[in-house]
Design a protein around this motif. Sequence first.
Motif, PDB file in Angstrom:
ATOM      1  N   ALA A   1     -19.153   5.881 -44.049  1.00 31.60           N
ATOM      2  CA  ALA A   1     -19.364   6.708 -43.079  1.00 31.60           C
ATOM      3  C   ALA A   1     -20.653   7.661 -43.282  1.00 31.60           C
ATOM      4  CB  ALA A   1     -18.175   7.705 -42.838  1.00 31.60           C
ATOM      5  N   THR A   2     -20.982   7.910 -44.659  1.00 33.35           N
ATOM      6  CA  THR A   2     -22.316   8.412 -44.995  1.00 33.35           C
ATOM      7  C   THR A   2     -23.550   7.578 -44.564  1.00 33.35           C
ATOM      8  OG1 THR A   2     -21.235   9.543 -46.831  1.00 33.35           O
ATOM      9  CG2 THR A   2     -23.584   9.482 -46.890  1.00 33.35           C
ATOM     10  N   ILE A   3     -23.262   6.187 -44.934  1.00 29.51           N
ATOM     11  CA  ILE A   3     -24.284   5.282 -44.425  1.00 29.51           C
ATOM     12  C   ILE A   3     -24.380   5.265 -42.950  1.00 29.51           C
ATOM     13  CG2 ILE A   3     -24.701   2.825 -44.479  1.00 29.51           C
ATOM     14  CD1 ILE A   3     -23.327   2.532 -46.983  1.00 29.51           C
ATOM     15  N   ASP A   4     -23.461   5.254 -42.329  1.00 28.98           N
ATOM     16  CA  ASP A   4     -23.667   5.284 -40.720  1.00 28.98           C
ATOM     17  C   ASP A   4     -24.165   6.620 -40.334  1.00 28.98           C
ATOM     18  OD1 ASP A   4     -22.175   2.926 -40.624  1.00 28.98           O
ATOM     19  OD2 ASP A   4     -20.423   3.911 -40.249  1.00 28.98           O
ATOM     20  N   SER A   5     -24.155   7.804 -40.919  1.00 27.75           N
ATOM     21  CA  SER A   5     -24.635   8.973 -40.613  1.00 27.75           C
ATOM     22  C   SER A   5     -26.218   8.965 -40.711  1.00 27.75           C
ATOM     23  CB  SER A   5     -23.965  10.263 -41.285  1.00 27.75           C
ATOM     24  OG  SER A   5     -24.309  11.351 -40.518  1.00 27.75           O
ATOM     25  N   LEU A   6     -26.395   8.393 -42.281  1.00 28.63           N
ATOM     26  CA  LEU A   6     -27.911   8.230 -42.429  1.00 28.63           C
ATOM     27  C   LEU A   6     -28.615   7.536 -41.360  1.00 28.63           C
ATOM     28  CD1 LEU A   6     -27.474   8.241 -46.363  1.00 28.63           C
ATOM     29  CD2 LEU A   6     -28.447  10.188 -45.253  1.00 28.63           C
ATOM     30  N   ALA A   7     -28.033   6.352 -41.048  1.00 33.23           N
ATOM     31  CA  ALA A   7     -28.862   5.382 -40.263  1.00 33.23           C
ATOM     32  C   ALA A   7     -28.975   6.168 -38.972  1.00 33.23           C
ATOM     33  CB  ALA A   7     -27.813   4.298 -40.042  1.00 33.23           C
ATOM     34  N   LYS A   8     -28.009   7.062 -38.380  1.00 33.66           N
ATOM     35  CA  LYS A   8     -27.886   7.561 -37.043  1.00 33.66           C
ATOM     36  C   LYS A   8     -28.671   8.820 -36.954  1.00 33.66           C
ATOM     37  CE  LYS A   8     -24.667   9.228 -33.444  1.00 33.66           C
ATOM     38  NZ  LYS A   8     -23.405   9.430 -33.125  1.00 33.66           N
TER      39      LYS A   8
ATOM     40  N   LYS B   1     -27.912  -0.517 -43.049  1.00 32.57           N
ATOM     41  CA  LYS B   1     -28.277  -0.231 -44.571  1.00 32.57           C
ATOM     42  C   LYS B   1     -29.780   0.014 -44.468  1.00 32.57           C
ATOM     43  CE  LYS B   1     -24.241  -2.523 -46.560  1.00 32.57           C
ATOM     44  NZ  LYS B   1     -23.691  -3.640 -47.166  1.00 32.57           N
ATOM     45  N   LEU B   2     -30.551  -0.627 -43.935  1.00 31.75           N
ATOM     46  CA  LEU B   2     -32.129  -0.536 -44.034  1.00 31.75           C
ATOM     47  C   LEU B   2     -32.493   1.162 -43.828  1.00 31.75           C
ATOM     48  CD1 LEU B   2     -33.442  -3.864 -42.568  1.00 31.75           C
ATOM     49  CD2 LEU B   2     -33.382  -3.163 -45.007  1.00 31.75           C
ATOM     50  N   ALA B   3     -31.701   1.668 -42.650  1.00 32.10           N
ATOM     51  CA  ALA B   3     -32.255   2.766 -42.266  1.00 32.10           C
ATOM     52  C   ALA B   3     -31.583   3.943 -43.264  1.00 32.10           C
ATOM     53  CB  ALA B   3     -31.639   3.187 -40.868  1.00 32.10           C
ATOM     54  N   ALA B   4     -30.620   3.552 -43.886  1.00 29.00           N
ATOM     55  CA  ALA B   4     -29.941   4.734 -45.110  1.00 29.00           C
ATOM     56  C   ALA B   4     -30.886   4.516 -46.130  1.00 29.00           C
ATOM     57  CB  ALA B   4     -28.618   3.963 -45.417  1.00 29.00           C
ATOM     58  N   TRP B   5     -31.500   3.245 -46.603  1.00 32.86           N
ATOM     59  CA  TRP B   5     -32.439   3.191 -47.748  1.00 32.86           C
ATOM     60  C   TRP B   5     -33.720   3.896 -47.176  1.00 32.86           C
ATOM     61  CZ3 TRP B   5     -31.622   1.912 -52.237  1.00 32.86           C
ATOM     62  CH2 TRP B   5     -30.866   1.140 -52.903  1.00 32.86           C
ATOM     63  N   CYS B   6     -33.841   3.776 -46.062  1.00 29.75           N
ATOM     64  CA  CYS B   6     -35.329   4.543 -45.689  1.00 29.75           C
ATOM     65  C   CYS B   6     -35.167   6.196 -45.832  1.00 29.75           C
ATOM     66  CB  CYS B   6     -35.708   4.270 -44.085  1.00 29.75           C
ATOM     67  SG  CYS B   6     -37.375   4.778 -43.725  1.00 29.75           S
TER      68      CYS B   6
END
Length: 221
Positions: A34-41, A121-126
Amino acid sequence: MKMRVNAAEQDAAEGERKGRKASKETRRQQLIEATIDSLAKRGYSETTLADVADGANLSRGIVNFHFESKEKLLVATLQYMADEYAVHWQAALDRAGPRPADRLWAVVAADFDRRICTKRKLAAWCAFWGEAKSRPTYQALCGARDVKYQETVIALCAELKAEGGYDYAPEPMALSLCAMLEGLWLRLMMGDGTTRETAHEAAIVFIVTAFPNHVSYQGPK
């Protein structure tokens, strides 16, 4: 009879203990995803514990129970992503066998595998990369893995140079290769129309040009 009852009770207690452990691990993983999703969004600064709890369909108390703070949750998420990436490319390398051309091909392909190379995942890495400069914890977390990856690529470049008689120094070539792969990930993050498939094709063009005696567009020679 009493011994049988005690054994049954012990088995039941052990099963319950394992169930609690599995449940805890499941909850933690739900929160990390859910954290990955939120970071991406939403990005780094706009992600809150409430967003994560809602995204995981869990109570905010559960988030606090497992991670205590947003920072600890983010560190755990980065740890998970870094471990996942390291395990992924190392497994690809191991499966490739001993030939350096096969190993190079596998390492490059691993970066564009759909299990690792996804928009979220790319957005979370960013999001994490944007914070890394001001957060030594993030740099330290990924530093050792980055060093291992870099050393692996340098070693591959050295082996390919020895076999193919190429006119390059292994370290600068390895740096160029890693920078190229990172740049393609950045293009994918920016959403400029580059796809995972076209990015992989571009990476293949690079290694075919750099190592023509070992790699063709169809694969290792």
